[in-house]
Write a protein that holds these residues in place. Structure first.
Motif, PDB file in Angstrom:
ATOM      1  N   UNK A 394      41.254 103.109   2.021  1.00  0.00           N
ATOM      2  CA  UNK A 394      42.689 103.024   1.738  1.00  0.00           C
ATOM      3  C   UNK A 394      43.395 104.334   2.075  1.00  0.00           C
ATOM      4  N   UNK A 395      43.325 104.708   3.332  1.00  0.00           N
ATOM      5  CA  UNK A 395      44.072 105.851   3.842  1.00  0.00           C
ATOM      6  C   UNK A 395      44.686 105.405   5.162  1.00  0.00           C
ATOM      7  N   UNK A 396      45.842 105.925   5.474  1.00  0.00           N
ATOM      8  CA  UNK A 396      46.435 105.609   6.772  1.00  0.00           C
ATOM      9  C   UNK A 396      45.581 106.221   7.867  1.00  0.00           C
ATOM     10  N   UNK A 397      45.396 105.485   8.936  1.00  0.00           N
ATOM     11  CA  UNK A 397      44.551 105.941  10.035  1.00  0.00           C
ATOM     12  C   UNK A 397      45.362 105.944  11.329  1.00  0.00           C
ATOM     13  N   UNK A 398      45.500 107.114  11.930  1.00  0.00           N
ATOM     14  CA  UNK A 398      46.150 107.213  13.247  1.00  0.00           C
ATOM     15  C   UNK A 398      45.089 107.726  14.222  1.00  0.00           C
ATOM     16  N   UNK A 399      44.937 107.063  15.354  1.00  0.00           N
ATOM     17  CA  UNK A 399      44.073 107.606  16.397  1.00  0.00           C
ATOM     18  C   UNK A 399      44.933 108.426  17.349  1.00  0.00           C
ATOM     19  N   UNK A 400      44.498 109.624  17.682  1.00  0.00           N
ATOM     20  CA  UNK A 400      45.221 110.427  18.673  1.00  0.00           C
ATOM     21  C   UNK A 400      44.283 110.664  19.854  1.00  0.00           C
ATOM     22  N   UNK A 401      44.759 110.236  21.011  1.00  0.00           N
ATOM     23  CA  UNK A 401      43.915 110.168  22.206  1.00  0.00           C
ATOM     24  C   UNK A 401      44.364 111.243  23.186  1.00  0.00           C
ATOM     25  N   UNK A 402      43.546 112.286  23.288  1.00  0.00           N
ATOM     26  CA  UNK A 402      43.945 113.463  24.063  1.00  0.00           C
ATOM     27  C   UNK A 402      42.893 113.790  25.131  1.00  0.00           C
ATOM     28  N   UNK A 403      43.196 114.727  26.016  1.00  0.00           N
ATOM     29  CA  UNK A 403      42.214 115.099  27.036  1.00  0.00           C
ATOM     30  C   UNK A 403      40.902 115.552  26.383  1.00  0.00           C
ATOM     31  N   UNK A 404      39.819 115.199  27.002  1.00  0.00           N
ATOM     32  CA  UNK A 404      38.513 115.577  26.458  1.00  0.00           C
ATOM     33  C   UNK A 404      37.959 114.573  25.473  1.00  0.00           C
ATOM     34  N   UNK A 405      38.776 113.568  25.112  1.00  0.00           N
ATOM     35  CA  UNK A 405      38.307 112.570  24.157  1.00  0.00           C
ATOM     36  C   UNK A 405      37.415 111.557  24.858  1.00  0.00           C
ATOM     37  N   UNK A 406      36.726 110.746  24.084  1.00  0.00           N
ATOM     38  CA  UNK A 406      35.832 109.728  24.659  1.00  0.00           C
ATOM     39  C   UNK A 406      35.961 108.428  23.875  1.00  0.00           C
ATOM     40  N   UNK A 407      37.183 107.906  23.804  1.00  0.00           N
ATOM     41  CA  UNK A 407      37.422 106.628  23.126  1.00  0.00           C
ATOM     42  C   UNK A 407      36.953 105.490  24.026  1.00  0.00           C
ATOM     43  N   UNK A 408      35.664 105.271  24.021  1.00  0.00           N
ATOM     44  CA  UNK A 408      35.068 104.231  24.866  1.00  0.00           C
ATOM     45  C   UNK A 408      34.101 103.428  24.004  1.00  0.00           C
ATOM     46  N   UNK A 409      33.990 102.146  24.299  1.00  0.00           N
ATOM     47  CA  UNK A 409      32.997 101.310  23.630  1.00  0.00           C
ATOM     48  C   UNK A 409      33.039 101.447  22.125  1.00  0.00           C
ATOM     49  N   UNK A 410      31.918 101.813  21.535  1.00  0.00           N
ATOM     50  CA  UNK A 410      31.864 101.870  20.070  1.00  0.00           C
ATOM     51  C   UNK A 410      32.880 102.864  19.515  1.00  0.00           C
ATOM     52  N   UNK A 411      33.176 103.938  20.229  1.00  0.00           N
ATOM     53  CA  UNK A 411      34.181 104.876  19.714  1.00  0.00           C
ATOM     54  C   UNK A 411      35.600 104.355  19.915  1.00  0.00           C
ATOM     55  N   UNK A 412      35.790 103.419  20.847  1.00  0.00           N
ATOM     56  CA  UNK A 412      37.123 102.807  20.962  1.00  0.00           C
ATOM     57  C   UNK A 412      37.431 101.954  19.734  1.00  0.00           C
ATOM     58  N   UNK A 413      36.377 101.525  19.020  1.00  0.00           N
ATOM     59  CA  UNK A 413      36.619 100.785  17.777  1.00  0.00           C
ATOM     60  C   UNK A 413      37.436 101.615  16.780  1.00  0.00           C
ATOM     61  N   UNK A 414      37.334 102.946  16.880  1.00  0.00           N
ATOM     62  CA  UNK A 414      38.142 103.797  15.993  1.00  0.00           C
ATOM     63  C   UNK A 414      39.625 103.573  16.253  1.00  0.00           C
ATOM     64  N   UNK A 429      44.274 113.890  36.741  1.00  0.00           N
ATOM     65  CA  UNK A 429      42.956 113.263  36.817  1.00  0.00           C
ATOM     66  C   UNK A 429      42.189 113.475  35.512  1.00  0.00           C
ATOM     67  N   UNK A 430      42.416 114.631  34.858  1.00  0.00           N
ATOM     68  CA  UNK A 430      41.678 114.871  33.607  1.00  0.00           C
ATOM     69  C   UNK A 430      42.507 114.489  32.385  1.00  0.00           C
ATOM     70  N   UNK A 431      43.553 113.686  32.576  1.00  0.00           N
ATOM     71  CA  UNK A 431      44.287 113.148  31.434  1.00  0.00           C
ATOM     72  C   UNK A 431      43.379 112.220  30.653  1.00  0.00           C
ATOM     73  N   UNK A 432      43.748 111.904  29.414  1.00  0.00           N
ATOM     74  CA  UNK A 432      42.851 111.079  28.596  1.00  0.00           C
ATOM     75  C   UNK A 432      42.732 109.653  29.127  1.00  0.00           C
TER      76      UNK A 432
END
Lengths: 572, 572
Positions: A394-414, A429-432
């Protein structure tokens, strides 16, 4: 919860004071060698989990854990045992849950602990115990470890609720052993650890009988308990052990063959903690939790894998505790529980990732390929459980997607679990980038039974199907047009947009946000799990605020005293 | 709820005092000729329902109904209009809901009314408004009267929630008209009249967009509101009327042909009330409500028909308001609302019947046979609605089945709606009997979409099928063995058993009972309706108790004042 006032004459100073608080941080790591309240033993494919609560060792001072009543410390051990059974004892096919004290199976959550806890602690305590019972049911359903409650004594309140989470319930027929829900008649609260829901939705007890049962402080015993469907069978005391064993053996005999022995023992998960410039840091290997108490916000950063994926059963066992999915999500789990119990004023959590998306995808693919291996399956199921724990936090959750991140597959679930997401708009090219993978299409079901993508696109199920072929990395334009992120400010706006969103969120009423998120996160179908966390828990939380329960003359407050509680008779 | 503090400078003495109360009993009968807040007009198959709240006429003193904000008095008129449209205007195929004030569609529930109401009133107010919106949706779905919200101004909070209950939502694109949920950001409560649920479950708005929308006090307007799925379309002000009319005409053109004109005007339902020996009696024609304030209990007696059933459409129209099903269940409806609003301390209601079971069955059969007639269908649907209102009434319900009763068919639904039932065991020929009829197998669905028999026998659906052939009258033995009643004491035990059960029930915490019943009554599948009444309402009720909303410095309390609210930042 407890039914026998006579057992509770002892009341400490701390209990009498108005707002005792948990002083020490709550920690969730333990080990069978340190269990105080449960005995775990094995007889080949049959495990015995015996509740023998050490009443002199409550989690904090101020109450005595009489009659196998439990507090969070007792439940942390149970959660540990259920988890270790899955990972360390794959040969187990049947878990017999009973009590070390004859005549008393379990009296439920300790009333004095509840009565002397803050509202936030009560709510989080109930949520954790609910999760443990759901995990226990999942072990029966998905890990082939069937839980059997052998009630060799009275199972009241939370005691019977624990039994209800087991697949089979047997009750000793001895003239005194009974099942009961004394919460409503004695304490003016609900059997809120799934009890009312499992009664009518899992065991499908007829609603009028459920009504009678739930208002009968002394409960129901013997043949009637079987006739009403409250238990599966009753046996005389002299035959109880033998009859239960017979049924356990039958479960083992009918089960799939033994899956091989333990691969390794689950390692302790313990971060390095430090405080710096007013911020609190918890460094795990793959997770970093940074708490900014002044801003009432936190950052939860997950790092991607730093080693190649184990692609064979042997390699998986060699990696063991260091397998990225296992370690990283166990760390996330620990961090979430730390947030829930030890940092109640943190209202907003920023979800971030760092690492190589291709590595995440490689580990995901390897894990999916190994799900025929019991260990691979357990790691996958654990990942799913931790993600559900995130949904239910029960906390607000914001995902922030920045360069160097790896929101893929199981981590995209976040990102999909977040209430909203911000992705930096960048044409570099190195944008998120974000990236879907096969795991996003059903490997990690939410409590409502759907994948997070299905829940997100409830309006257009065909879009989810179309996304199966969109597995290339997506920059902000692709992510926006596929509906996978909420906003994509460019680098000129990013700082302001995100900062303002964070500040605004942190300024809103924590209660309204809790209620709002509980309603918006779980669209679509309902399951027993969502019913327990939504309907039952919401009503229990309401009641936990009501003077009739927790006021000066409320029933929970007055329990064990000679005077009767006083009620405001207005119905709402 | 309201978004503009500036509109509410006026605060009366009554509002400032701590616990103002509704003094006069609330009555639910009204007539279009007496509407103060709505204008109902007709253009052939198109009805217009224009909200034009008379701000000087709140239901009680102490607040002003600015900006088309509503209180219970406004909603009683809406409920009346929705009901009359079905019964008195069967030719209507489309209902256009708009506002009499340009720039402002509706600002939702009046905040000062809420802020100065008791918890019990707030909860019951929300329940009634929820029911009205569900009835409006049912009219769209089952009576072929499609509701269209024409938002010619700001629709905030309850205003947008009303729109969400309509099948189509059109918003004027004029730079200021918007839809919004300011509850969470401004008032620290929820859009609890179905808002959050309909957002993600009916309109299936993406959850992250729903999150942003629900925290944005100023709301969303223009193209974005359409892109996010919050409205179906937006039109410039100059074309708004014409475009909405075009869509209304299309609905009419596509609808089934006109069903014939009104048969009769719905008569007022008004009991004769008297007080005698400390008891309060309300005598309707077929219903008797007896309230025993000292015992905190009431008896609701329904009489069976006293005239032959109308078996033709003509006879049905001749009977008109006196048709037993129509009159008896409208009376029951009125008595239930009287109980909810005017007798809050009555915790237990005994459901009883008197009359000839064969007559009930004959009337049921005649009504079922006439469901192809729009009037027959409406009477049937109304009966089902009233029975759902009974299910949703937060009072314990015991059915007592005694000689002379007629618990058959539609009246047997009272037994099935009860939390439990007591039937006198008697071997005499004139001992009480119960009797199933065809209506018990689906004519009166509960909120969960199942019949009450299906919900009762969730564990064994085949039993429900078997019961279809058990249509003979059953004495206590038959009733018990078929699982249709809870207990059957004989005449030696009856008085004590029933008396003790009543006294015990009346002694329990009203809050715990409300929560318990809300969880036990609705086993099985979930629908949008159960989600609204269970999850959303329970969270809203919780929040309505929280200091962050209703405390001295809470946001609901502080609304409109220059100071900011103060929050306890702990999340639960």
């Amino acid at each position: 919860m407890l039914a026998d006032p006579a057992a509770f004459r002892y009341r400490s100073k701390a209990m009498e004071s108005a707002t005792p608080q948990v002083q020490e941080p709550v920690r969730f790591g333990t080990h069978p060698s340190r269990y105080r309240h449960w005995k775990l033993s094995f007889d080949g494919p049959t495990a015995r989990l015996v509740m023998a609560v050490d009443d002199r060792h409550p989690m904090r001072d101020g109450y005595v854990l009489k009659l196998n009543s439990y507090d969070l410390g007792v439940d942390v051990e149970l959660a540990d045992a259920v988890q270790r059974l899955r990972f360390e004892h794959p040969e187990v096919r049947c878990v017999l849950v009973s009590s070390g004290t004859d005549n008393c199976f379990c009296a439920g959550a300790n009333i004095y602990m509840l009565g002397s806890s803050t509202h936030a602690f009560k709510v989080n305590f109930c949520k954790f115990t609910n999760e443990t019972r759901i995990y226990l049911e999942e072990a029966s359903a998905k890990s082939g470890q069937t839980y059997v409650a052998a009630l060799n004594g009275v199972a009241s309140g939370g005691g019977y609720e624990l039994a209800l989470a087991c697949e089979h319930i047997y009750l000793q027929d001895d003239g005194s052993s009974a099942v009961s829900f004394p919460e409503t008649p004695l304490l003016a609260v609900l059997p809120g650890t799934g009890g009312l829901t499992r009664l009518v939705d899992k065991r499908k007890v007829r609603r009028d009988l459920a009504d009678v049962f739930s208002t009968l402080a002394e409960g129901v015993r013997g043949k009637r308990s079987k006739d009403w469907g409250l238990v599966d069978d009753v046996f005389p005391k002299s035959k109880f052990e033998a009859e239960v064993k017979k049924r356990g053996d039958a479960i083992v005999a009918a089960a799939a063959p033994k899956e091989g022995g333990a691969a390794f023992e689950l390692a302790a998960i313990e971060p390095e903690r430090r405080e710096e410039n007013g911020k609190l840091f918890s460094h795990y290997r793959y997770v970093e939790l940074t708490i900014d108490p002044g801003a009432r916000s936190a950052t939860l950063l997950m790092r991607g894998p730093d080693a190649p994926a184990p692609t064979t059963s042997e390699a998986l066992r060699r990696e063991g505790n260091d397998t990225w999915h296992l370690r990283a999500f166990r760390e996330l789990d620990d961090a979430l529980l730390d947030l829930r119990f030890n940092h109640p004023t943190v209202g907003l959590v920023l979800l971030q990732t760092k690492g190589d998306a291709a590595q995440v995808q490689a580990h995901d693919a390897a894990l999916l390929a190994l799900q025929g291996d019991w260990l691979g399956r357990e790691i996958l199921l654990n990942t799913a459980r931790v993600l559900r724990r995130l949904d239910l936090t029960a906390r607000s959750l914001f995902a922030t997607i920045e360069p160097g991140s790896c929101f893929a597959g199981s981590l995209f679930e976040l990102t999909l679990a977040a209430d909203r997401s911000y992705m930096l708009a960048s044409d570099d090219a190195d944008g998120p980038k974000i990236q879907l993978g096969p795991v996003n299409f059903g490997a990690f079901p939410m409590s409502n039974g759907l994948s997070r993508l299905q829940t997100r696109f409830l309006a257009k199920p065909s879009h989810v199907e179309a996304l199966r072929s969109e597995t290339a990395p997506q920059d902000h334009e692709g992510a926006l047009s596929l509906g996978l992120v909420t906003f994509a400010p460019d680098d000129i706006d990013w700082d302001d947009d995100v900062r303002i969103a964070i500040e605004e969120r942190a300024s809103l009423s924590p209660d309204a946000l809790t209620g709002m998120e509980a309603n918006l996160r779980f669209a679509g179908p309902e399951t027993m799990e969502t019913k327990i966390f939504a309907r039952l828990s919401a009503w229990q939380n309401w009641i936990f605020q009501r003077p009739n329960a927790v006021g000066e003359r409320g029933a929970l407050t007055m329990y064990g005293r000679p005077e009767r509680p006083e009620f405001d008779w207005r119905r709402t």
